[in-house]
Design a protein around this motif. Sequence first.
Motif, PDB file in Angstrom:
ATOM      1  N   ALA A  95       0.475  -1.289  -0.124  1.00 35.96           N
ATOM      2  CA  ALA A  95      -0.063   0.474   0.092  1.00 35.96           C
ATOM      3  C   ALA A  95       0.899   0.938   0.193  1.00 35.96           C
ATOM      4  CB  ALA A  95      -1.158  -0.349   1.625  1.00 35.96           C
ATOM      5  N   GLU A  96       1.417   1.570   0.680  1.00 41.72           N
ATOM      6  CA  GLU A  96       2.417   1.999   0.900  1.00 41.72           C
ATOM      7  C   GLU A  96       3.798   1.918  -0.586  1.00 41.72           C
ATOM      8  OE1 GLU A  96       3.296   1.919   5.216  1.00 41.72           O
ATOM      9  OE2 GLU A  96       2.409   0.857   3.436  1.00 41.72           O
ATOM     10  N   ALA A  97       3.927   1.770  -0.970  1.00 33.17           N
ATOM     11  CA  ALA A  97       4.666   1.045  -2.341  1.00 33.17           C
ATOM     12  C   ALA A  97       4.108   2.071  -3.500  1.00 33.17           C
ATOM     13  CB  ALA A  97       5.447  -0.038  -3.175  1.00 33.17           C
ATOM     14  N   GLU A  98       2.460   1.795  -3.380  1.00 32.93           N
ATOM     15  CA  GLU A  98       1.534   2.304  -4.747  1.00 32.93           C
ATOM     16  C   GLU A  98       1.140   3.765  -4.127  1.00 32.93           C
ATOM     17  OE1 GLU A  98      -2.586   1.017  -4.850  1.00 32.93           O
ATOM     18  OE2 GLU A  98      -2.141   0.069  -6.762  1.00 32.93           O
ATOM     19  N   LEU A  99       0.658   4.011  -3.103  1.00 33.69           N
ATOM     20  CA  LEU A  99       1.589   6.066  -2.362  1.00 33.69           C
ATOM     21  C   LEU A  99       1.973   6.179  -3.305  1.00 33.69           C
ATOM     22  CD1 LEU A  99      -0.633   5.745   0.840  1.00 33.69           C
ATOM     23  CD2 LEU A  99      -1.490   6.287  -1.513  1.00 33.69           C
ATOM     24  N   ILE A 100       3.470   6.004  -3.048  1.00 34.30           N
ATOM     25  CA  ILE A 100       5.003   6.532  -3.380  1.00 34.30           C
ATOM     26  C   ILE A 100       4.593   6.772  -4.719  1.00 34.30           C
ATOM     27  CG2 ILE A 100       7.332   6.644  -3.242  1.00 34.30           C
ATOM     28  CD1 ILE A 100       6.951   5.539  -0.639  1.00 34.30           C
ATOM     29  N   SER A 101       4.609   5.390  -5.256  1.00 37.11           N
ATOM     30  CA  SER A 101       4.575   5.013  -7.062  1.00 37.11           C
ATOM     31  C   SER A 101       3.483   6.136  -7.445  1.00 37.11           C
ATOM     32  CB  SER A 101       4.298   4.016  -7.527  1.00 37.11           C
ATOM     33  OG  SER A 101       3.968   3.796  -9.024  1.00 37.11           O
ATOM     34  N   MET A 102       2.535   6.471  -7.058  1.00 40.09           N
ATOM     35  CA  MET A 102       1.417   8.054  -7.273  1.00 40.09           C
ATOM     36  C   MET A 102       1.605   9.024  -7.341  1.00 40.09           C
ATOM     37  SD  MET A 102      -2.203   7.674  -5.641  1.00 40.09           S
ATOM     38  CE  MET A 102      -2.224   8.685  -4.326  1.00 40.09           C
ATOM     39  N   ALA A 103       2.415   9.252  -5.811  1.00 40.77           N
ATOM     40  CA  ALA A 103       3.004  10.618  -6.272  1.00 40.77           C
ATOM     41  C   ALA A 103       3.880  10.916  -7.213  1.00 40.77           C
ATOM     42  CB  ALA A 103       3.930  10.668  -4.533  1.00 40.77           C
ATOM     43  N   PHE A 104       4.682   9.943  -7.376  1.00 37.23           N
ATOM     44  CA  PHE A 104       5.926  10.433  -8.645  1.00 37.23           C
ATOM     45  C   PHE A 104       5.254  10.964  -9.947  1.00 37.23           C
ATOM     46  CE2 PHE A 104       9.531   8.329  -5.890  1.00 37.23           C
ATOM     47  CZ  PHE A 104      10.232   8.838  -6.004  1.00 37.23           C
ATOM     48  N   ALA A 105       3.873  10.100  -9.945  1.00 39.56           N
ATOM     49  CA  ALA A 105       3.124   9.875 -11.564  1.00 39.56           C
ATOM     50  C   ALA A 105       2.240  10.988 -11.074  1.00 39.56           C
ATOM     51  CB  ALA A 105       2.034   8.794 -11.380  1.00 39.56           C
ATOM     52  N   ALA A 106       2.041  12.111  -9.678  1.00 34.96           N
ATOM     53  CA  ALA A 106       1.221  13.030 -10.362  1.00 34.96           C
ATOM     54  C   ALA A 106       2.001  14.287 -10.417  1.00 34.96           C
ATOM     55  CB  ALA A 106       0.665  13.369  -8.351  1.00 34.96           C
ATOM     56  N   PHE A 107       3.411  13.728  -9.883  1.00 37.88           N
ATOM     57  CA  PHE A 107       4.353  15.147  -9.785  1.00 37.88           C
ATOM     58  C   PHE A 107       5.064  14.944 -11.278  1.00 37.88           C
ATOM     59  CE2 PHE A 107       3.743  15.447  -5.578  1.00 37.88           C
ATOM     60  CZ  PHE A 107       3.462  16.490  -5.269  1.00 37.88           C
ATOM     61  N   GLU A 108       4.994  14.102 -11.912  1.00 38.83           N
ATOM     62  CA  GLU A 108       5.110  13.974 -12.927  1.00 38.83           C
ATOM     63  C   GLU A 108       4.541  14.997 -13.986  1.00 38.83           C
ATOM     64  OE1 GLU A 108       7.311  10.829 -16.955  1.00 38.83           O
ATOM     65  OE2 GLU A 108       6.613  10.177 -14.881  1.00 38.83           O
ATOM     66  N   ARG A 109       3.296  14.308 -14.027  1.00 43.74           N
ATOM     67  CA  ARG A 109       2.102  14.816 -14.990  1.00 43.74           C
ATOM     68  C   ARG A 109       1.996  16.705 -14.463  1.00 43.74           C
ATOM     69  NH1 ARG A 109      -2.241  11.766 -15.921  1.00 43.74           N
ATOM     70  NH2 ARG A 109      -3.396  13.698 -16.624  1.00 43.74           N
ATOM     71  N   LEU A 110       2.639  16.706 -13.142  1.00 45.73           N
ATOM     72  CA  LEU A 110       2.442  18.521 -13.216  1.00 45.73           C
ATOM     73  C   LEU A 110       3.819  19.163 -13.316  1.00 45.73           C
ATOM     74  CD1 LEU A 110       0.781  17.936  -9.519  1.00 45.73           C
ATOM     75  CD2 LEU A 110       0.171  19.292 -11.323  1.00 45.73           C
ATOM     76  N   ASP A 111       4.896  18.328 -14.098  1.00 42.71           N
ATOM     77  CA  ASP A 111       6.301  18.714 -14.167  1.00 42.71           C
ATOM     78  C   ASP A 111       7.195  18.922 -13.448  1.00 42.71           C
ATOM     79  OD1 ASP A 111       8.181  19.210 -16.480  1.00 42.71           O
ATOM     80  OD2 ASP A 111       7.312  21.332 -16.692  1.00 42.71           O
ATOM     81  N   LEU A 112       6.885  18.733 -12.162  1.00 44.39           N
ATOM     82  CA  LEU A 112       7.586  18.938 -11.168  1.00 44.39           C
ATOM     83  C   LEU A 112       8.255  17.861 -10.332  1.00 44.39           C
ATOM     84  CD1 LEU A 112       5.212  20.700  -8.687  1.00 44.39           C
ATOM     85  CD2 LEU A 112       6.678  22.209  -9.762  1.00 44.39           C
ATOM     86  N   ASP A 113       9.892  17.901 -10.688  1.00 38.74           N
ATOM     87  CA  ASP A 113      10.973  17.163 -10.330  1.00 38.74           C
ATOM     88  C   ASP A 113      10.957  16.855  -8.266  1.00 38.74           C
ATOM     89  OD1 ASP A 113      12.948  15.121 -10.609  1.00 38.74           O
ATOM     90  OD2 ASP A 113      14.725  16.711 -11.229  1.00 38.74           O
ATOM     91  N   VAL A 114      11.058  16.226  -8.154  1.00 33.49           N
ATOM     92  CA  VAL A 114      10.854  15.205  -7.039  1.00 33.49           C
ATOM     93  C   VAL A 114      11.067  14.633  -6.336  1.00 33.49           C
ATOM     94  CG1 VAL A 114       8.247  16.399  -6.663  1.00 33.49           C
ATOM     95  CG2 VAL A 114       8.579  14.296  -6.281  1.00 33.49           C
ATOM     96  N   TYR A 115      12.131  14.434  -5.066  1.00 38.81           N
ATOM     97  CA  TYR A 115      12.231  13.256  -4.025  1.00 38.81           C
ATOM     98  C   TYR A 115      11.551  12.987  -3.114  1.00 38.81           C
ATOM     99  CZ  TYR A 115      14.748  16.232  -0.709  1.00 38.81           C
ATOM    100  OH  TYR A 115      14.948  17.213   0.031  1.00 38.81           O
ATOM    101  N   ILE A 116      11.194  11.208  -2.786  1.00 39.07           N
ATOM    102  CA  ILE A 116      10.508  11.742  -1.751  1.00 39.07           C
ATOM    103  C   ILE A 116      11.539  10.495  -0.447  1.00 39.07           C
ATOM    104  CG2 ILE A 116       8.717   9.822  -0.044  1.00 39.07           C
ATOM    105  CD1 ILE A 116       7.193   9.864  -3.105  1.00 39.07           C
ATOM    106  N   VAL A 117      11.523  11.825   0.582  1.00 43.39           N
ATOM    107  CA  VAL A 117      12.492  11.338   1.718  1.00 43.39           C
ATOM    108  C   VAL A 117      11.489  10.297   2.683  1.00 43.39           C
ATOM    109  CG1 VAL A 117      13.109  11.909   4.205  1.00 43.39           C
ATOM    110  CG2 VAL A 117      13.567  13.188   2.678  1.00 43.39           C
ATOM    111  N   VAL A 118      11.990   8.766   3.220  1.00 45.00           N
ATOM    112  CA  VAL A 118      11.170   8.136   3.546  1.00 45.00           C
ATOM    113  C   VAL A 118      11.922   7.524   4.731  1.00 45.00           C
ATOM    114  CG1 VAL A 118      10.317   5.220   3.767  1.00 45.00           C
ATOM    115  CG2 VAL A 118      10.386   6.778   1.635  1.00 45.00           C
ATOM    116  N   ASN A 119      11.034   6.893   6.149  1.00 41.02           N
ATOM    117  CA  ASN A 119      11.432   6.420   7.499  1.00 41.02           C
ATOM    118  C   ASN A 119      10.135   5.560   8.387  1.00 41.02           C
ATOM    119  OD1 ASN A 119      12.966   6.558   9.783  1.00 41.02           O
ATOM    120  ND2 ASN A 119      12.154   7.635  10.664  1.00 41.02           N
ATOM    121  N   ASN A 120      10.432   5.004   9.371  1.00 37.80           N
ATOM    122  CA  ASN A 120       9.515   4.693   9.766  1.00 37.80           C
ATOM    123  C   ASN A 120       9.668   4.462  11.446  1.00 37.80           C
ATOM    124  OD1 ASN A 120       8.293   1.902  11.860  1.00 37.80           O
ATOM    125  ND2 ASN A 120       7.992   1.710   9.486  1.00 37.80           N
TER     126      ASN A 120
END
Length: 435
Positions: A139-164
């Motif tokens: 579920a987390e992997a899908e949300l992170i994948s979705m975030a990259f897809a959304a920002f690619e569509r918005l033409d914004l280059d992002v990175y995601i910081v992850v912890n537990n």
Amino acid sequence: MENSLLKNVKGTKDFMPQEQMLRNRIRRTLEEVFEAYGCKPLETPMLSSYELLASKYGGGAEILKEVYQLSDQGERELALRYDLTVPLAKVVGMNPEMRLPFKRYEIGKVFRDGPVKPGRFREFVQCDVDIVGSSSMLAEAELISMAFAAFERLDLDVYIVVNNRKLLSGILQELGVPEDRAGDVMLSLDKLEKIGIKGVLEDLRERGVEDALIEAVGGFLQEGEATLARLEERFSSELVQEGVQELKQLFSYLQGSHVTGEVRFQPFLARGLGIYTGTVYEIFLQDQSITSSIGSGGRYDRIIGQFLGDGREYPAVGISFGQDVILTALTLKPMEINERTADILVVPMGTEALSLGLANRLRLAGIKTELELSGRKLKKALDYANKEQIPLVLIYGENEVEKGAVVLRDMRKGDEKTVPLALLEQQIADAITNL
């Protein structure tokens, strides 16, 4: 004399058409991506009972200070929602037959009577996706994948910081940090990248943390880079090992599914101190044109079940995108923004009824069309098109009616041509493509 009523309530603003068009584009893009990932739309009321928001698991004392309270004519105590998570918990509780996992998205206004500063309003839009009923790191992997897809569509280059949070909590326990001090230590460690080790230790002193704890934390920070492999070897508690394994599983899913985008492990990322129970993440712009996060989320496996008190388990994970901060990021790239209210302005020259019919014909073909309604002379109509950045003008007079044609003017090039009505939609579509 200035009318004192003509002003916005503090912490609110009007979004004028050009800005609102960009906000609409952000919303449409996010909705399209959310739905591509199988998320179901949900809309919940802005009004809620105050008792619901004030309940033990609704938010806490800090949030309650910022809740807008009101009452209706029946003297019921009401409040404006301050987030979209409590309404989600309410919906889950009201629909016990709901099939889980439940993947929903909601984009809507929330209200917080808090401090006002640049980029922070008291009325703002949250764009949330939550998955209720799945404990899998998939579920987390899908949300992170979705975030990259959304920002690619918005033409914004992002990175995601992850912890537990299990990992971080376990580390602090093994370092001897008591539970009542863990919150202060997490807040200080969260600043490590900005203020460095020395700054973190000074921040801990300012928070009144005991010298022995500061020394233990400082010694750990000076051991070197806190990689996942080193932390797994350095700390042995069940909580740390569980957090490590969950992160390994998450990274394995992301790598195995070829998710594009940079994911960074940051062992001191804490996010909210109360709600999160596992994975946490924040989204940042690669170019750092905005240094604050533009999206965030995490796993909160206990809060819905505790909130509803029905004995069921509702593992949940979510992500939230900040519409206003995304808007700011896009406005920092003006050359890449192309928002306009209409593609073409139809100007009737004594042919009002026929021109309305022609405009409707273009609209049916999916062409954004504005009809000149004010009876302006041609020159003034062309001036209007220029000011409104409408790239094409269609001139339709009695001569054109007789010829079965129109005059199509390209405002950017300053040239015009006669186009037969039979070829009109295709000619306009080609002209729009070449803008």
